[in-house]
Design a protein around this motif. Sequence first.
Motif, PDB file in Angstrom:
ATOM      1  N   GLU A   1       0.242  -1.108  -0.004  1.00  0.00           N
ATOM      2  CA  GLU A   1      -0.251   0.053  -0.265  1.00  0.00           C
ATOM      3  C   GLU A   1       1.015   1.441  -0.094  1.00  0.00           C
ATOM      4  OE1 GLU A   1      -3.125   2.265   2.289  1.00  0.00           O
ATOM      5  OE2 GLU A   1      -3.237  -0.051   3.570  1.00  0.00           O
ATOM      6  N   GLN A   2       0.375   2.357  -0.671  1.00  0.00           N
ATOM      7  CA  GLN A   2       1.544   3.488  -0.809  1.00  0.00           C
ATOM      8  C   GLN A   2       1.164   4.550  -0.172  1.00  0.00           C
ATOM      9  OE1 GLN A   2       2.113   4.670  -4.642  1.00  0.00           O
ATOM     10  NE2 GLN A   2       4.330   6.016  -4.458  1.00  0.00           N
ATOM     11  N   LEU A   3       1.648   5.408   0.908  1.00  0.00           N
ATOM     12  CA  LEU A   3       1.042   6.582   1.752  1.00  0.00           C
ATOM     13  C   LEU A   3       1.078   7.409   1.472  1.00  0.00           C
ATOM     14  CD1 LEU A   3       1.917   4.975   5.087  1.00  0.00           C
ATOM     15  CD2 LEU A   3      -0.575   4.356   4.028  1.00  0.00           C
ATOM     16  N   TYR A   4       0.698   8.258   0.448  1.00  0.00           N
ATOM     17  CA  TYR A   4       1.242   9.906   0.849  1.00  0.00           C
ATOM     18  C   TYR A   4       0.684  10.592   2.235  1.00  0.00           C
ATOM     19  CZ  TYR A   4       0.681   7.761  -3.966  1.00  0.00           C
ATOM     20  OH  TYR A   4       0.919   7.754  -4.635  1.00  0.00           O
ATOM     21  N   ILE A   5       1.694  11.003   2.237  1.00  0.00           N
ATOM     22  CA  ILE A   5       1.211  12.449   3.840  1.00  0.00           C
ATOM     23  C   ILE A   5       1.202  13.508   3.042  1.00  0.00           C
ATOM     24  CG2 ILE A   5       2.047  13.090   5.958  1.00  0.00           C
ATOM     25  CD1 ILE A   5       3.714  10.435   5.824  1.00  0.00           C
ATOM     26  N   TYR A   6       0.151  14.761   4.071  1.00  0.00           N
ATOM     27  CA  TYR A   6      -0.490  15.921   3.534  1.00  0.00           C
ATOM     28  C   TYR A   6      -0.672  16.410   4.645  1.00  0.00           C
ATOM     29  CZ  TYR A   6      -1.180  14.213  -1.060  1.00  0.00           C
ATOM     30  OH  TYR A   6      -1.660  13.971  -2.561  1.00  0.00           O
ATOM     31  N   THR A   7      -0.255  17.900   5.175  1.00  0.00           N
ATOM     32  CA  THR A   7      -0.617  18.421   6.263  1.00  0.00           C
ATOM     33  C   THR A   7      -1.383  19.538   6.538  1.00  0.00           C
ATOM     34  OG1 THR A   7       1.962  19.663   5.854  1.00  0.00           O
ATOM     35  CG2 THR A   7       0.636  20.659   6.912  1.00  0.00           C
ATOM     36  N   ALA A   8      -3.058  18.976   7.667  1.00  0.00           N
ATOM     37  CA  ALA A   8      -3.781  19.552   7.662  1.00  0.00           C
ATOM     38  C   ALA A   8      -3.312  20.289   9.168  1.00  0.00           C
ATOM     39  CB  ALA A   8      -4.671  18.087   8.366  1.00  0.00           C
ATOM     40  N   LEU A   9      -4.545  21.085   7.777  1.00  0.00           N
ATOM     41  CA  LEU A   9      -4.113  23.028   9.046  1.00  0.00           C
ATOM     42  C   LEU A   9      -5.881  22.840  10.031  1.00  0.00           C
ATOM     43  CD1 LEU A   9      -2.752  25.319  10.740  1.00  0.00           C
ATOM     44  CD2 LEU A   9      -3.363  26.725   8.537  1.00  0.00           C
ATOM     45  N   TYR A  10      -6.060  23.273  11.502  1.00  0.00           N
ATOM     46  CA  TYR A  10      -6.917  23.417  11.908  1.00  0.00           C
ATOM     47  C   TYR A  10      -7.367  24.477  12.031  1.00  0.00           C
ATOM     48  CZ  TYR A  10      -7.785  18.698  10.894  1.00  0.00           C
ATOM     49  OH  TYR A  10      -7.673  17.309   9.554  1.00  0.00           O
ATOM     50  N   VAL A  11      -8.192  25.184  12.064  1.00  0.00           N
ATOM     51  CA  VAL A  11      -8.166  26.724  13.254  1.00  0.00           C
ATOM     52  C   VAL A  11      -9.672  26.720  13.572  1.00  0.00           C
ATOM     53  CG1 VAL A  11      -8.302  29.594  12.551  1.00  0.00           C
ATOM     54  CG2 VAL A  11      -6.822  28.307  11.027  1.00  0.00           C
ATOM     55  N   PRO A  12      -9.675  27.174  14.596  1.00  0.00           N
ATOM     56  CA  PRO A  12     -10.981  27.405  15.914  1.00  0.00           C
ATOM     57  C   PRO A  12     -11.870  28.624  15.119  1.00  0.00           C
ATOM     58  CG  PRO A  12      -9.398  27.468  17.281  1.00  0.00           C
ATOM     59  CD  PRO A  12      -8.347  26.816  15.958  1.00  0.00           C
ATOM     60  N   SER A  13     -13.126  28.478  16.071  1.00  0.00           N
ATOM     61  CA  SER A  13     -13.462  30.149  15.408  1.00  0.00           C
ATOM     62  C   SER A  13     -14.844  30.097  16.603  1.00  0.00           C
ATOM     63  CB  SER A  13     -13.772  30.174  14.252  1.00  0.00           C
ATOM     64  OG  SER A  13     -15.247  29.743  13.693  1.00  0.00           O
ATOM     65  N   GLU A  14     -15.575  30.813  16.376  1.00  0.00           N
ATOM     66  CA  GLU A  14     -16.207  30.714  17.994  1.00  0.00           C
ATOM     67  C   GLU A  14     -17.226  29.222  17.999  1.00  0.00           C
ATOM     68  OE1 GLU A  14     -19.036  33.776  18.727  1.00  0.00           O
ATOM     69  OE2 GLU A  14     -16.854  35.236  18.100  1.00  0.00           O
ATOM     70  N   ASP A  15     -17.831  29.110  16.936  1.00  0.00           N
ATOM     71  CA  ASP A  15     -18.326  28.076  16.786  1.00  0.00           C
ATOM     72  C   ASP A  15     -17.861  26.746  15.473  1.00  0.00           C
ATOM     73  OD1 ASP A  15     -20.803  28.928  18.142  1.00  0.00           O
ATOM     74  OD2 ASP A  15     -21.023  30.298  16.462  1.00  0.00           O
ATOM     75  N   TRP A  16     -17.157  27.064  15.101  1.00  0.00           N
ATOM     76  CA  TRP A  16     -16.171  26.563  13.749  1.00  0.00           C
ATOM     77  C   TRP A  16     -15.332  26.003  14.062  1.00  0.00           C
ATOM     78  CZ3 TRP A  16     -20.109  23.685  10.777  1.00  0.00           C
ATOM     79  CH2 TRP A  16     -21.441  24.519  11.118  1.00  0.00           C
ATOM     80  N   TRP A  17     -14.731  24.514  13.354  1.00  0.00           N
ATOM     81  CA  TRP A  17     -13.174  24.589  13.051  1.00  0.00           C
ATOM     82  C   TRP A  17     -13.185  24.769  11.941  1.00  0.00           C
ATOM     83  CZ3 TRP A  17      -8.797  23.737  16.244  1.00  0.00           C
ATOM     84  CH2 TRP A  17      -8.801  22.906  17.211  1.00  0.00           C
TER      85      TRP A  17
END
Length: 78
Positions: free
Chosen positions: A3-19
């Motif tokens: 199985e070949q794996l690809y790795i990416y960068t996830a960026l999460y930013v919180p706000s008042e009610d959402w990510w």
Amino acid sequence: MREQLYIYTALYVPSEDWWAAKVVEIPGVVTQGKTLEEARENLQDALEQMLEILREEAEEFGKGASNRISEPIVLKAS
């Protein structure tokens, strides 16, 4: 076949009610979620959908050309 794996960068930013969430390396892969977990799940789905669209577009690129070349390209991690 391994199985070949690809790795990416996830960026999460919180706000008042959402990510808000995005994949850094692929423009257009953005989403949101009410919780961090929901944002993670939504981002996984968005990434899978975008990669499928990009694969389909790649299949059309140069279709019919007798000398079309397809090969892996490798980048060193930075």
